[in-house]
Write a protein that holds these residues in place. Structure first.
Motif: not given
Length: 147
Positions: A49, A53, A56-57, A90, A96
């Motif tokens: 995960e 992330n 995506w950042d 998160s 998420t």
């Protein structure tokens, strides 16, 4: 005609070069990288995960609207940080979820809460990303509030 798609793929790959580097650094296994409907389509499987992330950042750093990108990054089955209630990735009292093709907010609501009618809770928690509860896109990462 093929040449314009190739040129488009090259220019989108240049725009998202840092994202593709992050994907490589995080050990994300790509299954597809191509242009479809004038968008760069990236599909792959992240080892965790956290790796997903980070990708995506980076995507949001390049283009906060990612208007010309469709990214479908899943997390390998059996990877750490599973989406079990109570585990909070998160830190905001929720978790998420990456929208999959064919998903709707009510379908996601049913999956997490056992009640499709609680979809507005998810919509309210994601107003920064969503303008309409009926318009979600595969690849979007939604916050699922814990209630």
């Amino acid at each position: 005609m093929a040449n314009t798609t190739e040129q488009q793929l090259d220019s989108l790959k240049q725009k998202y070069a840092s994202v593709l580097r992050t994907i490589e650094q995080q050990g994300v296994r790509l299954t597809h990288v191509h242009v479809q409907d004038n968008k760069l389509v990236i599909q792959g499987e992240a080892p965790s995960e956290e790796a997903k992330n980070k990708v995506w950042d980076q995507i949001k750093l390049v283009d906060p609207q990612y208007s010309d990108l469709t990214a479908d990054i899943s997390v390998q089955a059996g990877a750490t940080a599973s989406a079990s209630p109570g585990s909070s990735a998160s830190g905001a009292g929720g978790q998420t979820y990456t929208v999959q093709p064919g998903d709707s907010l009510s379908k996601i609501s049913k999956q997490f809460y056992g009640d499709a009618n609680r979809y507005m809770q998810i919509f309210e928690a994601n107003k920064d990303k969503l303008s309409d509860p009926d318009k979600i896109k595969a690849g979007q990462v939604l916050t699922i509030p814990s209630h």
